[in-house]
Design a protein around this motif. Structure first.
Motif, PDB file in Angstrom:
ATOM      1  N   CYS A   1      31.675  87.590  60.182  1.00 12.75           N
ATOM      2  CA  CYS A   1      32.871  86.963  59.628  1.00 12.75           C
ATOM      3  C   CYS A   1      34.085  87.134  60.538  1.00 12.75           C
ATOM      4  O   CYS A   1      35.210  86.851  60.130  1.00 12.75           O
ATOM      5  N   VAL A   2      33.911  87.637  61.747  1.00 10.20           N
ATOM      6  CA  VAL A   2      35.041  87.798  62.661  1.00 10.20           C
ATOM      7  C   VAL A   2      35.628  86.418  62.974  1.00 10.20           C
ATOM      8  O   VAL A   2      34.891  85.492  63.341  1.00 10.20           O
ATOM      9  N   PRO A   3      36.934  86.237  62.809  1.00  9.80           N
ATOM     10  CA  PRO A   3      37.549  84.915  63.003  1.00  9.80           C
ATOM     11  C   PRO A   3      37.294  84.378  64.416  1.00  9.80           C
ATOM     12  O   PRO A   3      37.299  85.117  65.410  1.00  9.80           O
ATOM     13  N   GLN A   4      37.105  83.058  64.495  1.00 12.19           N
ATOM     14  CA  GLN A   4      36.879  82.417  65.800  1.00 12.19           C
ATOM     15  C   GLN A   4      38.094  82.493  66.692  1.00 12.19           C
ATOM     16  O   GLN A   4      37.985  82.382  67.918  1.00 12.19           O
ATOM     17  N   GLU A   5      39.277  82.673  66.100  1.00  7.59           N
ATOM     18  CA  GLU A   5      40.511  82.729  66.885  1.00  7.59           C
ATOM     19  C   GLU A   5      40.501  83.909  67.870  1.00  7.59           C
ATOM     20  O   GLU A   5      41.278  83.936  68.826  1.00  7.59           O
ATOM     21  N   LEU A   6      39.647  84.922  67.611  1.00  9.44           N
ATOM     22  CA  LEU A   6      39.605  86.081  68.492  1.00  9.44           C
ATOM     23  C   LEU A   6      38.598  85.924  69.626  1.00  9.44           C
ATOM     24  O   LEU A   6      38.408  86.847  70.431  1.00  9.44           O
ATOM     25  N   ASP A   7      37.912  84.772  69.711  1.00  7.87           N
ATOM     26  CA  ASP A   7      36.872  84.602  70.717  1.00  7.87           C
ATOM     27  C   ASP A   7      37.407  84.743  72.133  1.00  7.87           C
ATOM     28  O   ASP A   7      36.723  85.225  73.041  1.00  7.87           O
ATOM     29  N   ASP A   8      38.699  84.304  72.353  1.00  6.37           N
ATOM     30  CA  ASP A   8      39.252  84.322  73.702  1.00  6.37           C
ATOM     31  C   ASP A   8      39.417  85.738  74.244  1.00  6.37           C
ATOM     32  O   ASP A   8      39.361  85.955  75.463  1.00  6.37           O
ATOM     33  N   ILE A   9      39.667  86.698  73.335  1.00  5.32           N
ATOM     34  CA  ILE A   9      39.910  88.081  73.801  1.00  5.32           C
ATOM     35  C   ILE A   9      38.885  89.040  73.208  1.00  5.32           C
ATOM     36  O   ILE A   9      39.145  90.222  73.045  1.00  5.32           O
ATOM     37  N   LEU A  10      37.720  88.541  72.812  1.00  7.48           N
ATOM     38  CA  LEU A  10      36.721  89.365  72.124  1.00  7.48           C
ATOM     39  C   LEU A  10      36.257  90.534  72.976  1.00  7.48           C
ATOM     40  O   LEU A  10      35.867  91.583  72.469  1.00  7.48           O
ATOM     41  N   GLN A  11      36.318  90.340  74.334  1.00 10.09           N
ATOM     42  CA  GLN A  11      35.911  91.435  75.208  1.00 10.09           C
ATOM     43  C   GLN A  11      36.873  92.615  75.141  1.00 10.09           C
ATOM     44  O   GLN A  11      36.542  93.722  75.581  1.00 10.09           O
ATOM     45  N   ASN A  12      38.086  92.393  74.609  1.00  9.10           N
ATOM     46  CA  ASN A  12      39.087  93.469  74.489  1.00  9.10           C
ATOM     47  C   ASN A  12      39.202  93.997  73.061  1.00  9.10           C
ATOM     48  O   ASN A  12      40.148  94.719  72.752  1.00  9.10           O
ATOM     49  N   VAL A  13      38.284  93.603  72.174  1.00  9.35           N
ATOM     50  CA  VAL A  13      38.351  93.966  70.744  1.00  9.35           C
ATOM     51  C   VAL A  13      37.265  94.992  70.426  1.00  9.35           C
ATOM     52  O   VAL A  13      36.127  94.868  70.887  1.00  9.35           O
ATOM     53  N   THR A  14      37.631  96.006  69.646  1.00  9.85           N
ATOM     54  CA  THR A  14      36.670  96.995  69.138  1.00  9.85           C
ATOM     55  C   THR A  14      36.354  96.682  67.678  1.00  9.85           C
ATOM     56  O   THR A  14      37.264  96.622  66.848  1.00  9.85           O
ATOM     57  N   ILE A  15      35.090  96.478  67.373  1.00 12.29           N
ATOM     58  CA  ILE A  15      34.667  96.139  65.998  1.00 12.29           C
ATOM     59  C   ILE A  15      33.959  97.343  65.388  1.00 12.29           C
ATOM     60  O   ILE A  15      33.030  97.893  65.980  1.00 12.29           O
ATOM     61  N   ILE A  16      34.421  97.735  64.209  1.00 10.79           N
ATOM     62  CA  ILE A  16      33.837  98.897  63.494  1.00 10.79           C
ATOM     63  C   ILE A  16      33.358  98.427  62.123  1.00 10.79           C
ATOM     64  O   ILE A  16      34.143  97.911  61.330  1.00 10.79           O
ATOM     65  N   GLU A  17      32.055  98.589  61.883  1.00 13.37           N
ATOM     66  CA  GLU A  17      31.551  98.332  60.533  1.00 13.37           C
ATOM     67  C   GLU A  17      31.848  99.562  59.686  1.00 13.37           C
ATOM     68  O   GLU A  17      31.313 100.639  59.909  1.00 13.37           O
ATOM     69  N   TRP A  18      32.680  99.418  58.694  1.00 17.20           N
ATOM     70  CA  TRP A  18      33.285 100.557  57.986  1.00 17.20           C
ATOM     71  C   TRP A  18      32.310 101.195  57.005  1.00 17.20           C
ATOM     72  O   TRP A  18      31.613 100.513  56.257  1.00 17.20           O
TER      73      TRP A  18
ATOM     74  N   LYS B   1      48.734  90.632  73.546  1.00 16.31           N
ATOM     75  CA  LYS B   1      47.695  91.203  74.405  1.00 16.31           C
ATOM     76  C   LYS B   1      47.763  90.571  75.788  1.00 16.31           C
ATOM     77  O   LYS B   1      47.585  91.259  76.813  1.00 16.31           O
ATOM     78  N   CYS B   2      48.031  89.245  75.830  1.00 15.53           N
ATOM     79  CA  CYS B   2      48.148  88.573  77.127  1.00 15.53           C
ATOM     80  C   CYS B   2      49.355  89.068  77.907  1.00 15.53           C
ATOM     81  O   CYS B   2      49.358  89.073  79.148  1.00 15.53           O
ATOM     82  N   ARG B   3      50.388  89.523  77.203  1.00 18.10           N
ATOM     83  CA  ARG B   3      51.573  90.061  77.875  1.00 18.10           C
ATOM     84  C   ARG B   3      51.351  91.508  78.329  1.00 18.10           C
ATOM     85  O   ARG B   3      52.246  92.114  78.904  1.00 18.10           O
ATOM     86  N   ASN B   4      50.192  92.060  77.993  1.00 20.11           N
ATOM     87  CA  ASN B   4      49.827  93.438  78.364  1.00 20.11           C
ATOM     88  C   ASN B   4      50.664  94.487  77.638  1.00 20.11           C
ATOM     89  O   ASN B   4      50.747  95.615  78.076  1.00 20.11           O
ATOM     90  N   TYR B   5      51.306  94.096  76.541  1.00 15.54           N
ATOM     91  CA  TYR B   5      52.062  95.092  75.764  1.00 15.54           C
ATOM     92  C   TYR B   5      51.187  95.726  74.682  1.00 15.54           C
ATOM     93  O   TYR B   5      51.329  96.905  74.372  1.00 15.54           O
ATOM     94  N   LEU B   6      50.325  94.958  74.062  1.00 11.76           N
ATOM     95  CA  LEU B   6      49.456  95.478  73.004  1.00 11.76           C
ATOM     96  C   LEU B   6      48.263  96.186  73.645  1.00 11.76           C
ATOM     97  O   LEU B   6      47.543  95.587  74.456  1.00 11.76           O
ATOM     98  N   GLN B   7      48.080  97.436  73.292  1.00 18.24           N
ATOM     99  CA  GLN B   7      47.077  98.239  74.000  1.00 18.24           C
ATOM    100  C   GLN B   7      45.664  98.075  73.426  1.00 18.24           C
ATOM    101  O   GLN B   7      44.720  97.827  74.154  1.00 18.24           O
ATOM    102  N   LYS B   8      45.504  98.215  72.122  1.00 16.93           N
ATOM    103  CA  LYS B   8      44.163  98.162  71.537  1.00 16.93           C
ATOM    104  C   LYS B   8      44.157  97.260  70.315  1.00 16.93           C
ATOM    105  O   LYS B   8      45.111  97.256  69.524  1.00 16.93           O
ATOM    106  N   ILE B   9      43.067  96.499  70.167  1.00 18.95           N
ATOM    107  CA  ILE B   9      42.845  95.657  68.989  1.00 18.95           C
ATOM    108  C   ILE B   9      41.544  96.140  68.343  1.00 18.95           C
ATOM    109  O   ILE B   9      40.483  96.126  68.969  1.00 18.95           O
ATOM    110  N   ILE B  10      41.654  96.561  67.068  1.00 15.00           N
ATOM    111  CA  ILE B  10      40.499  97.125  66.355  1.00 15.00           C
ATOM    112  C   ILE B  10      40.269  96.313  65.085  1.00 15.00           C
ATOM    113  O   ILE B  10      41.212  96.042  64.330  1.00 15.00           O
TER     114      ILE B  10
END
Length: 855
Positions: free
Chosen positions: A819-836, A800-809
């Motif tokens: 329960c969202v992993p803490q490892e995603l905190d740095d890019i959380l503004q670019n993540v779409t979360i869907i409660e299934w 994602k930092c290389r701008n190659y990955l377009q969407k993270i869902i």
């Protein structure tokens, strides 16, 4: 033409049409329909050759002499529902041809001496109806003398009221030698003694009692003895105990009768009825074709009662509806099976509005328990009598329940060999339905079946040796969701008329199963009252024989596309939905249908939310020019006008130019505004671009060279890289991949399928994520337990930092968003979360996240 002759013709013309009666011709008969015209008197100027005159539902209080003197051709005269109190003695002079006279629901005092001469001229009269004329203003305690009927020797049907103390001796009944039917409307009798009807002619073969208001306290067994040839005995709404009503059959024991009808037989203080052998001893010995014991508080019957009918082969029609018992409860099931084999001529059977079980406290407190001969039988039905110890019958399971509790493969039901009509509607039961197989025998003649408003959780498997040939089926009120995944029901295969009202079909739309495929031969389909707001386009793909479709009283905003492919459709009922107009596609289709069926295509649209606005003007014009037949012949439908007020289509069409003259000007105004806006939108940017064209070109070239060209060189091997835990593998293989790869045509990279054997897992993860356009993380409870999942998250962040990955869902399935992993905190503004959600809502959210710029 002289002035006097012209005036004379004008007067005659005005006289002829002043009455406003509708003159209709039926074959060689001319009928004058003068109903509901608020007439005060018999109209004059009627055609002299009319053979029928109907003056019902007017305000006529007096019929004067010579009112009908010019109508000598009359054969039928009806004056029902007026306020007739006075009638002249010679009013019917000259009406020798009248065969039908009806004056019911008036205020006539038929005991008046004037009626001895009123009917005298009607020498050819066969049907006389003077019911509902006795009311409370007559003193019921005094004997009532009836009119003299001796001048009517040809009367066969006499309908009249029955006073509390009737006197027939002086009414000339001995001269009515052809009288066969007597029907009593209002009935004020308080006793049925042996001499009440003794003066009526013995030729009577049909006698009807209806609405006997007083409580009949005295009932003697020979009440009907004066009628030795009686074939039809009908009592409806009579305040009498059922036991006393059955006692009236005494004179007909060991005889043949056509009909015995007891409906709504109960006193003013009804009590439950338990049928015993002694109670119906006379009925058991009568050979009767039609037997009705309906709405009479029957809650049970004595064991072996069915088997005691002396002539079960005589029964052709049996109605037991509106009571509170089951003919198959407890030990009765075996005798029911036996009696069904002996009623070989039974064609019609109705057991609707019954309860298969009932209030046991009420049942056990019956007075019949005082009779020792009933105690054992009642105990078998589930009553716990404290004076007797519990035994094997204390648990009141019926044979049906026992068959369900043990693992019996089938339960065989033997129908009468000639049974054609079976109605068991609104059959209330507390039994738990199981998936038992039902085997029917003798179904060859069964054509009409009504099982509406049964409450079952699973539709049983129904089989028969010979194919079912049921043509009419009513399963209204059934929860249709239990039929969604049925692939075939043999019971439905030959049905031509299917009724599914209130079947909750709104819950089946959009499901994978198709309810209507279960009726491949259906021609008439009624799916009204189902809260349908749309139908699948292929809902009727297997029902190409449909000619009549009723979808009234639903929530449809437009005509369903599903009906457009029905080649034989000629009647469509869409009344009381939410249609606002009919678009041109359907208008052209219906015009074509109307041409094929020569103007007999029917469309019902009353009760819809039609609009009479500029947008629907074409529909209004079509409405009054098409050959389609509507439910309102004059096409007068309510509609909403442009200003929001109410109107109707006739007024709008008559003033069409006034309503829609401004429509085109509004269109041109909108076009002008649109052109002006377009000019501004396109001119300003064009001027800017033209003035700064070299600077813009240089800027685009520089950006394109450094950024765009670099990204274009990037090629993706997969559309989606999928990160998941092992507990989600089955759902991914069965549901997720089927929808994403098969339906959406997207390529997915998953570890268990696409990683090459022999290479390190870390490299495979890195290559997979680097070669994917999007990344989807399926978050479950066990996701963070796997260390490789954390590595996948780090690689996702890197790409994602290389701008190659377009969407993270992130799909939160069987877990919580926390329960969202803490490892995603740095890019959380670019993540779409869907409660299934495991339904179409979940897939819609995912589709929007993948294919739209924002979600």
């Amino acid at each position: 033409m002289t002035g006097s002759v012209y005036i004379t013709l004008l007067i005659l013309t005005l006289t002829t049409f002043a009455h406003k009666c509708q003159i209709e011709r039926h074959a060689d008969q001319i009928i004058a329909d003068c109903t509901r015209l608020e007439l005060k008197n018999v109209p004059t100027g009627l055609p002299v050759d009319i053979s029928g005159l109907d003056l019902s539902y007017n305000q006529i209080s007096t019929i004067k002499k010579k009112a009908f003197e010019s109508l000598s051709n009359l054969t039928a005269l009806t004056m029902d529902f007026n306020n007739i109190q006075t009638i002249d003695g010679d009013v019917f002079n000259g009406l020798e041809n009248v065969r039908w006279l009806s004056m019911k629901h008036n205020q006539l005092n038929t005991s008046s001496k004037i009626f001895d001469n009123v009917f005298k001229p009607l020498s050819q009269l066969k049907h006389l109806d003077i019911r509902y004329n006795i009311n409370k203003r007559f003193n019921q305690s005094k004997p009532m003398v009836y009119p003299y009927f001796g001048n009517l020797p040809k009367v066969t049907d006499l309908y009249m009221d029955l006073a509390q103390n009737p006197v027939f001796k002086l009414s000339g009944f001995e001269k009515i030698i052809n009288l066969s039917t007597i029907r009593f409307g209002k009935c004020y009798l308080n006793q049925m003694s042996n001499d009440t009807l003794v003066d009526l002619p013995p030729t009577i073969t049909s006698i009807y009692f209806h609405e006997c208001f007083g409580t009949i306290t005295i009932v003697e067994a020979d009440f009907l003895k004066p009628f030795p040839s009686l074939m039809i005995f009908n009592m409806e709404g009579v305040a009498i105990q059922l036991e006393d009503a059955l006692k009236l059959l005494y004179p007909f024991a060991y005889k043949r009768m056509t009909s015995i009808i007891f409906k709504d037989i109960r006193s003013h203080f009804p009590k439950p009825v338990f049928l015993s052998h002694d109670m119906i001893t006379y009925l058991l010995h009568i050979c009767v074709k039609t037997l009705v014991l309906a709405e009479s508080e029957i809650i049970g019957y004595e064991k072996g009662l069915l088997l005691d009918f002396e002539s079960p082969q005589c029964l052709e029609n049996v109605v037991l509806s509106g009571n509170r018992f089951s003919i198959a409860l407890g030990p009765h099931l075996q005798e029911l099976m036996r009696i069904m084999k002996t009623t070989i001529n039974l064609k019609f059977f109705d057991l609707s509005y019954n309860a298969i079980n009932f209030n046991h406290i009420e049942y056990c407190n019956l007075n019949v328990l005082e009779n020792p001969s009933y105690r054992k039988e009642v105990y078998r039905e589930g009553c716990q009598i404290k004076s007797e110890p519990p035994n094997e019958y204390t648990n009141y399971n019926s044979v049906l329940e026992k068959a369900q509790m043990v693992d019996e493969p089938t339960f065989t039901i033997y129908l009468p060999a000639n049974l054609t009509f079976l109605r068991v509607s609104h059959y209330m039961t507390s039994y738990i339905q199981t998936g038992q197989k039902l085997f029917f025998a003798n179904v060859n003649n069964l054509r009409y079946v009504d099982f509406s408003y049964w409450k079952i959780k699973q539709f049983p498997e129904i089989y028969s040796v010979t194919p079912f040939n049921v043509k009419y089926l009513d399963i209204s009120g059934l929860n249709s969701t239990i039929l969604i995944h049925e692939t075939s029901v043999p019971f439905f295969q030959n049905v031509q008329t299917a009724i599914l009202k209130n079947a909750m079909l709104g819950l089946t739309t959009g499901k994978t199963g198709k309810i209507f495929k279960l009726f491949p031969d259906v021609k008439k389909l009624d799916i009204s009252y189902n809260n349908l707001w749309y139908l699948d386009e292929d809902a009727f793909e297997t029902n190409l024989n449909l000619s009549i479709v009723n979808i009234a009283h639903n929530l449809l905003p437009a005509i369903p596309i599903a009906v457009i492919d029905l080649p034989y459709l000629n009647k469509l009922d869409l009344s009381y939905n939410r249609l606002q107009t009919i678009n041109k596609t359907f208008r052209d289709w219906m015009d074509k249908k109307s041409k094929i069926y020569e103007g007999t295509f029917n469309l019902f649209i009353e009760g819809n939310s039609l609009k009479c606005t500029c947008e629907t003007s074409d529909f209004i014009r079509w409405l009054f020019n098409t050959n389609v037949v509507f439910d309102r012949v004059n096409k007068n439908f309510s509609c909403t006008l442009t200003n929001g007020s109410g109107g109707n289509t006739i007024d709008v069409y008559k003033r069409f130019h006034e309503h829609f003259s401004n429509c085109n000007s509004k269109h041109w105004l909108l076009v002008g505004i649109g052109l002006l806006v377009a000019f501004v939108i396109f001119t300003v940017p064009f001027a800017v671009i033209f003035n700064f064209r070299w600077k813009i070109t240089f800027w685009i070239y520089r950006k394109f060279k450094r950024v765009v060209e670099h990204k274009l060189e990037k090629k993706f091997n997969y559309d989606i890289y999928l990160s998941y835990a092992d507990d989600m593998l089955q759902w991914i293989q069965v549901d997720f991949l089927q929808r994403i790869e098969n339906s959406w045509s997207m390529k997915v990279c998953i570890e268990d399928r696409d990683f090459q054997i022999g290479l390190t897992k870390a490299d495979e993860i890195a290559h997979g994520i680097a070669g994917s356009k999007h990344a989807i993380i399926i978050l479950s409870e066990s996701y963070q337990d796997n260390e490789w999942n954390k590595f996948e998250i780090e690689r996702v962040k890197f790409e994602k930092c290389r701008n190659y990955l377009q969407k993270i869902i992130i799909l939160v399935k069987e877990a919580t968003a926390s329960c969202v992993p803490q490892e995603l905190d740095d890019i959380l503004q670019n993540v779409t979360i869907i409660e299934w959600d495991d339904n179409e809502t979940g897939w819609d959210k995912l589709r929007m996240a993948l294919f739209t710029d924002s979600f």
